[in-house]
Design an enzyme around this catalytic site. Structure first.
Site, PDB file in Angstrom:
ATOM      1  N   GLY A  43       0.842  -1.197   0.000  1.00 15.89           N
ATOM      2  CA  GLY A  43       0.000   0.000   0.000  1.00 15.89           C
ATOM      3  C   GLY A  43       0.871   1.237   0.000  1.00 15.89           C
ATOM      4  CB  THR A  98       5.260   5.633   1.576  1.00 17.72           C
ATOM      5  OG1 THR A  98       5.780   4.945   0.420  1.00 17.72           O
ATOM      6  CG2 THR A  98       6.404   5.902   2.532  1.00 17.72           C
ATOM      7  CB  ALA A  99       1.292   7.909   4.554  1.00 18.61           C
ATOM      8  CB  THR A 100      -0.860   2.980   4.903  1.00 18.52           C
ATOM      9  OG1 THR A 100      -1.600   3.925   4.142  1.00 18.52           O
ATOM     10  CG2 THR A 100      -1.803   2.165   5.738  1.00 18.52           C
ATOM     11  CD  GLU A 135       7.097  -5.680  -1.834  1.00 22.57           C
ATOM     12  OE1 GLU A 135       7.609  -4.711  -2.428  1.00 22.57           O
ATOM     13  OE2 GLU A 135       7.679  -6.773  -1.705  1.00 22.57           O
ATOM     14  CD  GLU A 139       2.668   6.083  -5.290  1.00 23.73           C
ATOM     15  OE1 GLU A 139       2.311   6.189  -4.101  1.00 23.73           O
ATOM     16  OE2 GLU A 139       2.910   4.996  -5.830  1.00 23.73           O
TER      17      GLU A 139
HETATM   18  P1  NAP Z   1      -3.287   2.421   1.289  1.00 22.74           P
HETATM   19  O1  NAP Z   1      -4.257   3.506   1.486  1.00 22.74           O
HETATM   20  O2  NAP Z   1      -2.006   2.465   2.025  1.00 22.74           O
HETATM   21  O3  NAP Z   1      -4.075   1.071   1.614  1.00 22.74           O
HETATM   22  C1  NAP Z   1      -3.505  -0.220   1.444  1.00 22.74           C
HETATM   23  C2  NAP Z   1      -4.258  -1.192   2.315  1.00 22.74           C
HETATM   24  O4  NAP Z   1      -4.016  -0.862   3.679  1.00 22.74           O
HETATM   25  C3  NAP Z   1      -5.771  -1.128   2.145  1.00 22.74           C
HETATM   26  O5  NAP Z   1      -6.309  -2.415   2.303  1.00 22.74           O
HETATM   27  C4  NAP Z   1      -6.192  -0.231   3.292  1.00 22.74           C
HETATM   28  O6  NAP Z   1      -7.533  -0.410   3.655  1.00 22.74           O
HETATM   29  C5  NAP Z   1      -5.248  -0.703   4.360  1.00 22.74           C
HETATM   30  N1  NAP Z   1      -5.037   0.230   5.470  1.00 22.74           N
HETATM   31  C6  NAP Z   1      -5.238   1.570   5.517  1.00 22.74           C
HETATM   32  N2  NAP Z   1      -4.936   2.052   6.752  1.00 22.74           N
HETATM   33  C7  NAP Z   1      -4.523   0.994   7.485  1.00 22.74           C
HETATM   34  C8  NAP Z   1      -4.074   0.843   8.829  1.00 22.74           C
HETATM   35  N3  NAP Z   1      -3.995   1.859   9.687  1.00 22.74           N
HETATM   36  N4  NAP Z   1      -3.725  -0.396   9.251  1.00 22.74           N
HETATM   37  C9  NAP Z   1      -3.781  -1.434   8.416  1.00 22.74           C
HETATM   38  N5  NAP Z   1      -4.221  -1.363   7.139  1.00 22.74           N
HETATM   39  C10 NAP Z   1      -4.572  -0.162   6.682  1.00 22.74           C
HETATM   40  O7  NAP Z   1      -2.890   2.240  -0.249  1.00 22.74           O
HETATM   41  P2  NAP Z   1      -3.865   2.274  -1.492  1.00 22.74           P
HETATM   42  O8  NAP Z   1      -4.282   3.687  -1.712  1.00 22.74           O
HETATM   43  O9  NAP Z   1      -4.880   1.216  -1.334  1.00 22.74           O
HETATM   44  O10 NAP Z   1      -2.888   1.800  -2.662  1.00 22.74           O
HETATM   45  C11 NAP Z   1      -2.087   2.639  -3.396  1.00 22.74           C
HETATM   46  C12 NAP Z   1      -0.661   2.616  -2.883  1.00 22.74           C
HETATM   47  O11 NAP Z   1      -0.167   1.282  -2.889  1.00 22.74           O
HETATM   48  C13 NAP Z   1       0.282   3.414  -3.764  1.00 22.74           C
HETATM   49  O12 NAP Z   1       1.140   4.155  -2.954  1.00 22.74           O
HETATM   50  C14 NAP Z   1       1.050   2.335  -4.509  1.00 22.74           C
HETATM   51  O13 NAP Z   1       2.330   2.718  -4.967  1.00 22.74           O
HETATM   52  C15 NAP Z   1       1.129   1.272  -3.473  1.00 22.74           C
HETATM   53  N6  NAP Z   1       1.411  -0.024  -4.103  1.00 22.74           N
HETATM   54  C16 NAP Z   1       2.644  -0.556  -3.923  1.00 22.74           C
HETATM   55  C17 NAP Z   1       2.954  -1.763  -4.544  1.00 22.74           C
HETATM   56  C18 NAP Z   1       4.312  -2.391  -4.382  1.00 22.74           C
HETATM   57  O14 NAP Z   1       4.446  -3.568  -4.697  1.00 22.74           O
HETATM   58  N7  NAP Z   1       5.327  -1.676  -3.907  1.00 22.74           N
HETATM   59  C19 NAP Z   1       1.990  -2.408  -5.337  1.00 22.74           C
HETATM   60  C20 NAP Z   1       0.751  -1.803  -5.485  1.00 22.74           C
HETATM   61  C21 NAP Z   1       0.454  -0.617  -4.857  1.00 22.74           C
HETATM   62  P3  NAP Z   1      -8.730   0.460   3.012  1.00 22.74           P
HETATM   63  O15 NAP Z   1      -8.349   0.848   1.631  1.00 22.74           O
HETATM   64  O16 NAP Z   1      -9.854  -0.486   3.050  1.00 22.74           O
HETATM   65  O17 NAP Z   1      -8.914   1.626   3.918  1.00 22.74           O
END
Ligand code: NAP
Length: 485
Positions: A231, A233-235, A253, A389
């Site tokens: 997900g 970086t902040a999370t 990741e 990003e």
């Molecule tokens: P995100 O907001 O960080 O969420 C990722 C997951 O974490 C979601 O299931 C989210 O749930 C959950 N989450 C949020 N807050 C949490 C907490 N406090 N504790 C535990 N889990 C929590 O990321 P996103 O917006 O879904 O995805 C986009 C990001 O993912 C981008 O920065 C992208 O670069 C990154 N990404 C990285 C890779 C890699 O392999 N490096 C691959 C794909 C994506 P909810 O959404 O249900 O709130």
């Protein structure tokens, strides 16, 4: 084959101990291309996570005691089940995420199949090390870690969940997973397919809901011994802050801001084509997307002309239309975030070479989260749009004079996930690849994946590697046994 509607509606429940588990509250799951409601979504809480952990713990000993071959056979059957439902799953993924259905059919769902087949093969053929001393023999075994918590983002829902789930199951672990509440449907469908494939109840549990509720409860649960998180970086900072003091195994990741470097000696046709694909595949919503293109100045004008022409030729529209190249962004708030970055670029003096607006796509799509593929030029490589990003269909173009300048610009962000490099000079390919501060470099290609290779990033793009033997190691506890001879 299971009906699409029943698979989609299964997301109204969590999946615990091999069956749907009701929740008291629900969220809404909407199609981002139309704004229409698809299904209510279970809103899991800490008590649901706890029930899922108890089911996973109860199933753990029997699953962990099975041989690698037995588990691999079940993984292969899950792969068969996904493959048999390929069209249905592609339609679900497209409606839920906004991506073109053609992309889901070509990439997302086949990759989910490949993830299960690959890790089935990997554990069947794995070799465990042994080290002979003059008077003793060491041999190393791998045993399950226990209950694994898998948390995945909304951009490649089934692709990324199966990338974690397949090796976790293959190594004998049981799982509690939480997909993003913004694209949970394929995970719910997968749970049904796993059961049909013969995966024992309790081995794979799914809790839907919000990150700060269900996600946080998984990360902080004392009986979950491993967290694999993909997900933002902040999370990731938050997840690490909770999991690390509990000494959980942890893989992060995270985000990326990847450079595409085009040198004057590159095959220009292939470089333009590759750079467009790297920037706009999946609406630019892939962590590996090349959202900054650095081009040697002598070919910059020609590259820019051809790049913009090709981007203008991308067909944006209904994700369900098989001819669509660029679908909807995942949500209206995300679309607004992307648009905000383009507003910022305008303030910073960028030229908008194409896009830069919310398109009008006609009846049925007025409520959709669309944003036109956008090419920006004239920004500094250190500007916010070129270093943060954006995660959407927005790319910045920058000319450079020297190889050193290109490498410095490519490395000039907090991220370090990947880069792609276009050159016909083999020495340059080696030299520049060695200097790029990233986990993965592609030379004259992009997103070419061999599942045996390490996947992951440096700097703020994450910690650890998954893929091939790196996944087998991560999802197991190694134990060395030393026998005195
Ligand atoms: P995100 O907001 O960080 O969420 C990722 C997951 O974490 C979601 O299931 C989210 O749930 C959950 N989450 C949020 N807050 C949490 C907490 N406090 N504790 C535990 N889990 C929590 O990321 P996103 O917006 O879904 O995805 C986009 C990001 O993912 C981008 O920065 C992208 O670069 C990154 N990404 C990285 C890779 C890699 O392999 N490096 C691959 C794909 C994506 P909810 O959404 O249900 O709130």
């Amino acid at each position: 084959m299971t009906s699409q509607t029943s698979l989609m509606q299964s997301a109204a429940f969590n999946w615990i101990n091999g069956e749907p588990a009701p929740t008291q509250e629900h969220l809404e799951c909407r199609n981002p291309a139309t704004g229409r409601l698809i299904t209510p979504l279970a809103r899991g809480q800490a008590s649901d996570v706890d029930a899922a952990v108890r089911a996973a713990q109860a199933a753990g000993p029997a699953w962990g005691a099975r041989s690698f071959e037995e588990r691999a056979d079940i993984l292969d059957r899950i792969a068969d089940g996904i493959e048999a439902n390929l069209d249905v799953l592609a339609a679900i993924e497209s409606q839920d995420q906004g991506k073109p259905v053609s992309l889901a059919k070509r990439i997302d769902i086949p990759r989910a199949v490949a993830n299960f087949r690959f890790f089935a093969g990997a554990v069947r053929h794995q070799e465990l090390p042994s080290h002979r001393m003059a008077d003793a023999l060491n041999f190393t075994t791998r045993s399950p870690v226990g209950v694994c918590g898998l948390i995945t983002p909304w951009n490649l829902p089934l692709y990324l969940l199966t990338w974690k789930l397949a090796p976790a199951l293959a190594m004998g672990n049981t799982v509690v997973a939480k997909p993003s509440e913004l694209s949970p449907l394929s995970a719910a469908a997968l749970a049904v397919i796993c059961k049909q494939a013969g995966l024992p109840d309790g081995v794979f549990n799914l809790v839907h809901g919000l990150g700060p509720e269900a996600g946080q409860a998984i990360v902080g649960h004392p009986d979950i011994k491993l967290i694999s998180f993909t997900g933002g970086t902040a999370t990731g900072v938050h997840v690490a802050g909770t999991a690390a003091p509990m000494f959980k195994k942890l893989s992060l990741e995270l985000g990326g801001k990847n450079a595409t470097l085009v040198f004057a000696d590159a095959d220009l046709d292939k470089a333009v084509d590759g750079a467009v694909r790297a920037a706009f595949t999946n609406q630019g919503e892939i962590c590996l997307c090349g959202s900054r293109v650095l081009v040697e100045r002598s070919i910059y004008p020609e590259f820019e002309r051809r790049f913009v022409e090709q981007v203008k030729g991308l067909k944006m529209g209904d994700p369900a239309d098989p001819n669509t190249d660029v679908g909807a962004l995942n949500s209206l708030p995300h679309r607004d975030k992307v648009a905000g970055y383009v507003d910022l670029a305008r303030e910073e003096g960028a030229q908008i070479l194409c896009g830069g607006e919310v398109p009008e796509l006609g009846p049925g799509l007025e409520g959709g989260a669309f944003y036109a593929p956008t090419v920006l030029a004239g920004l500094s490589t250190s500007s916010r749009c070129a270093t943060e990003e954006i995660f959407g269909p927005v790319v910045t173009l920058h000319p450079f004079e020297t190889e050193e300048e290109a490498v410095e610009a490519a490395n000039g962000t907090r991220y370090g996930l990947s880069a792609s490099l276009w050159t016909t000079d083999l020495n340059r390919a080696h030299r520049v690849s060695a200097q790029l501060q990233v986990g993965m470099v592609w030379v004259n290609t992009w997103l070419k994946r061999d599942l045996r290779t390490p996947f992951g990033g440096t700097k703020d793009s994450g910690v650890g590697r998954e893929g091939g033997r790196w996944s087998l190691e991560f999802y197991s506890e190694s134990k060395n046994i030393c026998i005195q001879l």
